[in-house]
Design a protein around this motif. Structure first.
Motif: not given
Lengths: 224, 731
Positions: B428, B288, B191-192, B290, B306
């Motif tokens: 995020c 991005w 993460f991310p 997710h 993410v």
């Protein structure tokens, strides 16, 4: 014939009450505005979206609609006060009268809020029922495979939502009732103060009324 | 008798006058005091209107009705020591490897997922591109550390308090602790997740493989994350076909025909890296990816799903990560032997706020009563989860964290060279909106506790009381890619899911004074947002001069070569809005975001209804008297109106698949700029930042693909509770 008699009786009773109508109207108007403000606030916090907008316009409109009810509440309070404590000048009697007026308009305000909340809850239940088919089953993993959660007998999402919604309304009503009591106390005291403490008809008019002069024929007729 | 009466009358008149004067005075004082207390409050919230008074009162009442307890995270004792993780580009899977997979990626029927029931609507050759570069991302259960610092457990008053561990031990107040690892669901377990550096003209295919049933470290999954461990991944906001879009309108009707892909399943998302309509003006710069699993997007994202996907444009070297070419934006590219490439001085920054369990806050929300997390036995306190991430699915006031992280690390340090950098900002977070400034501070960060703050004022944990703005940002790109012209900004807002890109020149301060090695700058959040509703203070609506939360420490290092330039002329051309757009307004589609109608699961609605994944939504009645379905012919363009239905909330409304141009806000034309609150309205976006009571007209296209998509609020607590609608592109 009987209608005319009833109207005359009501008009006579109002004359006998010897109210200061300016105080009555001012008090009722302020209480109506406060009550509807609180009602809209409550709706905004926990109510149905169908009735949310536009709040300012609704405040004015609903306050005008509900105003006669508050006039009746104030008149009813004054009538009750006259019966219970009389209308003679005394600080204690005046305080008692004011307390009764505050009590009446607050009760009416709470009832208005409760009715609005009840209608909101009805709309919300309808929405919940309509949208029930949109609910999606909840799964969780048991022994490595997704298993449907819940089932008949369990309180499902709709049921949970109903409970949560009702709880929101009840708590909201409780809080707004206290708010109404406080705001009505302030507003009624202010209305009477701005009228110079005049709750009842001035002595001059009372004397005139006593000799049969009708001081408030129009209002009496209107109320009758 | 008559004298007495006269005296009495005189006395009465005096008393009455006194009462009247007193009442008039009291009214004047009450109105004056009320106005001085209420008006600034309304102004700073953006509610200064006749309806705003009611909204503000409703917010206050809702706050009293729905009391919700959140834990206070332990105080991080040594912030700004951990280095900012700067992600390296993920290596693609070599062709020999993926060609040996049992089910190889390809354009054939059934090759799009492990269920064998979908094919890619368009393959890369259909747009004249080579075969895709293949990546594999496994969704895995792992542990994550937000800080290496010791922590002091504190309560909401900022006082030291007891703490716990997974073995049932209770530690007395004042005991300094080390945080346990938080359990995450991460792409490749991190993460991310990994960063994929993509390029226009070079399609990528990512095989997302769900391995969330495997728990090799035997970690406690706690009480959030989709209960069936399913996931559905969306590349925000790539121009993709529905089967690769990762949206529940498609997934509930095709493909998995479910919320998402469950453990053991995989799906190939084909990202053509091809602009809408093949129009270079539609190119973007920063995506991005997710989770988008229906009803549990927030919990899966908060659990860690993410990843980052910057996209470069090699055409004529315009923006290919080489500062010697094209726009000459900061970046020094290194092509790696594995086929990936890295770009130095070009850093993505993913902002995420978290809240850590204090072991004494009761876990309770409607998802527990639905039986989704039976092992947690909620409502219950969980001292065994002390120090791990805490989540609440359905907070009536929204969810915000009190610890700020950048790229998964709380209060990190970024060591920079004395030169220009390209910083790519991504929010995020579940609901938090940030407003960033670059500040210097001679005294440095002080803990909010040491400054005497309590309750929500502890959010962010640290402040720089003497912080002063020292540098400006040069904004070069937003959601929709490179801006037509660079914008110099003192501060900027970053709403959930939004991207903003800036050049920061670390060689000099805003007054022209050169920086020196060892100088320290703080990237500072100045937007106070005590809950998920909206800000209580920001630059736009009245800032709190004491609210300066340092998010990241930037330390200036040695001078480094710099061939980049700060753009001064036109950088990009925008896709045009037709001159007759106003003729399209009457027949627009209208979608109003509404604070919901019930206190349970259906708190958030659009046009008065829950998200129905089985069909496209219906517009509100437009001025032409029609209520059309949310359907558009492929290749068409349309004007849509997005409204904030009030209730004292702000909404980041995201529309999938293509960028839009913002035409108007509250009836005022903003598409050519000029809106101080949203200066980047002049560019393309995929997310409408809706202020309280705001109405926004947008213009967008529906090109290249047909099928089912969604639009939704990107406050993920709203999205998960039905604030979404399906729309469709028809042939």
């Amino acid at each position: 014939m009987s209608i005319r008699t009833s109207r005359d009786r009501v008009a006579g009773s109002l004359r006998n009450l010897q109210l200061s109508w300016t105080t009555v109207v001012l008090t009722a108007a302020l209480a109506a505005l406060a009550s509807i403000f609180v009602m809209i606030t409550l709706g905004g916090a926990v109510g149905a979206i169908e009735r949310l907008t536009p709040p300012f316009q609704r405040w004015i409109r609903d306050s005008i609609i509900i105003f006669p009810v508050f006039v009746l509440a104030v008149v009813g309070a004054m009538y009750t006060a006259k019966k219970l404590v009389g209308d003679k000048k005394s600080w204690v009697k005046m305080a008692a009268t004011l307390a009764i007026v505050i009590g009446f308009v607050t009760v009416v305000g709470i009832l208005v809020n409760a009715a609005s909340s009840g209608y909101d809850y009805y709309l919300q239940l309808k929405l919940l029922q309509v949208s029930e088919h949109l609910r999606h089953p909840t799964y969780l993993i048991q022994n490595g495979t997704p298993v449907l959660v819940g089932g008949k007998g369990a309180c499902d999402m709709t049921c949970q939502a109903q409970h949560a919604t009702l709880a929101g309304h009840m708590k909201g009503l409780g809080i707004t009732s206290i708010v109404l009591l406080i705001s009505n106390t302030a507003l009624v005291l202010w209305a009477v103060a701005i009228r110079g403490g005049r709750l009842w008809m001035p002595a001059k008019q009372r004397r005139a009324a006593a000799v049969g002069t009708q001081r408030m024929p129009v209002l009496a007729e209107a109320v009758a | 008798m008559s004298d007495v009466e006269i005296e009495t009358e005189n006395h009465t008149i005096k008393r009455r006058t006194l009462l009247q004067l007193g009442a008039a005075g009291a009214a004047a004082v009450a109105i004056g005091a009320g106005a001085s207390a209420v008006v600034p409050d309304l102004k700073k919230k953006g509610l200064m209107s006749k309806d705003g008074v009611f909204e503000d009162a409703s917010i206050a009442l809702a706050g009293a009705v729905y009391t919700e307890a959140f834990p206070t995270s332990p105080l991080i004792l040594s912030p700004f020591n951990d280095l900012l993780p700067i992600p390296k580009a993920l290596a693609p899977v070599q062709s020999l490897t993926y060609k040996s997979w049992a089910q190889t990626p390809g354009p054939g029927l059934g090759q799009q997922n492990s269920l064998g029931n979908v094919r890619h609507q368009k393959w890369s050759s259909d747009v004249g591109s080579p075969d895709p570069v293949v990546y594999e991302l496994k969704m895995q259960v792992r542990g994550h550390s937000f800080t290496s610092s010791k922590v002091m457990p504190i309560n909401s008053l900022g006082k030291p308090t007891i703490s716990f561990d997974a073995n049932g031990v209770t530690y007395p107040a004042g005991t300094v602790r080390t945080l346990p690892l938080s359990t995450i669901y991460g792409f490749n377990g991190q993460f991310p997740g990994p960063m994929i550096n993509a390029e226009y003209g070079k399609p990528c295919l990512i095989r997302f493989k769900n391995e969330l049933d495997q728990n090799p470290l035997n970690l406690d999954r706690q009480d959030f994350g989709a209960p069936d461990w399913s996931a559905l991944i969306h590349l925000h906001n790539a121009h993709t076909a529905p089967e690769s879009d990762g949206n529940p309108h498609f997934s509930m009707n095709a493909g998995p025909k479910s919320h998402g892909y469950v453990p053991g399943q995989w799906v190939d998302h084909l990202y053509l890296n091809w602009p809408a309509g093949g129009d270079d003006r539609e190119k973007q710069t920063f995506f991005w990816f997710h989770d988008h699993r229906m009803d549990h997007t927030g919990s899966n994202v908060y659990k860690g799903l993410v990843g980052l996907y910057p996209i470069y444009d090699p055409k004529n070297g315009r923006d290919m990560g080489d500062e010697r070419q094209g726009l000459r934006l900061p970046g020094v590219r290194t092509n790696n032997p594995d086929g990936s490439f890295d770009v130095a001085y070009d850093i993505p920054l993913a902002f995420f706020d978290a809240r850590l369990d204090d072991g004494t806050t009761i876990h309770q929300d409607i998802h527990d009563s639905l039986g989704e997390f039976p092992d947690a036995k909620n409502p219950k306190k969980h001292p065994e989860w002390w120090g791990k991430t805490f989540y609440k699915h359905f907070p009536n006031h929204g969810f915000v964290g009190d610890i700020m992280t950048v790229n998964g690390t709380a209060y990190p340090v970024l060591n920079v060279k004395r030169r220009k950098y390209r910083l790519r900002f991504l929010d995020c977070s579940i609901a938090r909106i940030y407003e960033f400034k670059l500040m210097s501070s001679t005294q440095g960060p002080k803990s909010a506790v040491s400054l005497g703050y309590t309750g929500n004022e502890l959010q962010g944990q640290y402040r720089i009381p003497d912080g002063q703005q020292c540098m400006k940002f040069t904004e070069i790109a937003a959601d929709g890619g490179i801006l037509p012209f660079a914008i110099t900004r003192d501060s900027f807002e970053l709403w959930p899911a939004k991207r903003r890109e800036f050049i920061v020149d670390f060689t000099k301060y805003q007054d022209g004074t050169p920086t020196t090695k060892g100088d320290v700058i703080y990237l500072t959040n100045i937007m106070k947002m005590p809950d998920g509703r909206m800000w209580s203070n920001s630059s736009r609506f009245g800032s709190d001069p004491n609210y300066k939360i340092p998010m990241m420490k930037i330390v200036i290092g040695d001078t480094a070569p710099d061939d980049s330039l700060i753009p001064t002329g036109q950088m990009a051309e925008l896709p045009p809005v037709p001159a007759n757009w106003q003729s399209m307004v009457a027949d627009r589609k209208i979608f109003e975001l509404q604070r919901g109608s019930a206190g349970g699961e259906v708190e958030w609605l659009i046009n008065g209804t829950l998200f129905d994944p089985t069909k496209p939504a219906t517009s509100m009645k437009n001025p032409a008297g029609k209520s059309p379905l949310a359907q558009q012919k492929v290749g068409s363009f349309a004007v849509w109106e997005i409204r904030n239905g009030g209730g004292g909330w702000v909404h980041p409304m995201h529309l999938h698949m293509e960028e839009h141009r913002t035409l108007t806000r509250n009836g005022v034309v903003t598409m050519n700029g000029g809106n101080a609150a949203h200066p980047d309205d002049m560019s393309k976006e995929d997310l409408v930042a809706l202020d309280p009571g705001e109405s926004v007209l947008i213009y967008r296209g529906f090109r290249d693909f047909v099928g089912q998509y969604v639009a939704h609020c990107h406050n993920l607590a709203h999205e998960d509770h039905a604030m979404m609608f399906g729309w469709e592109i028809t042939a």
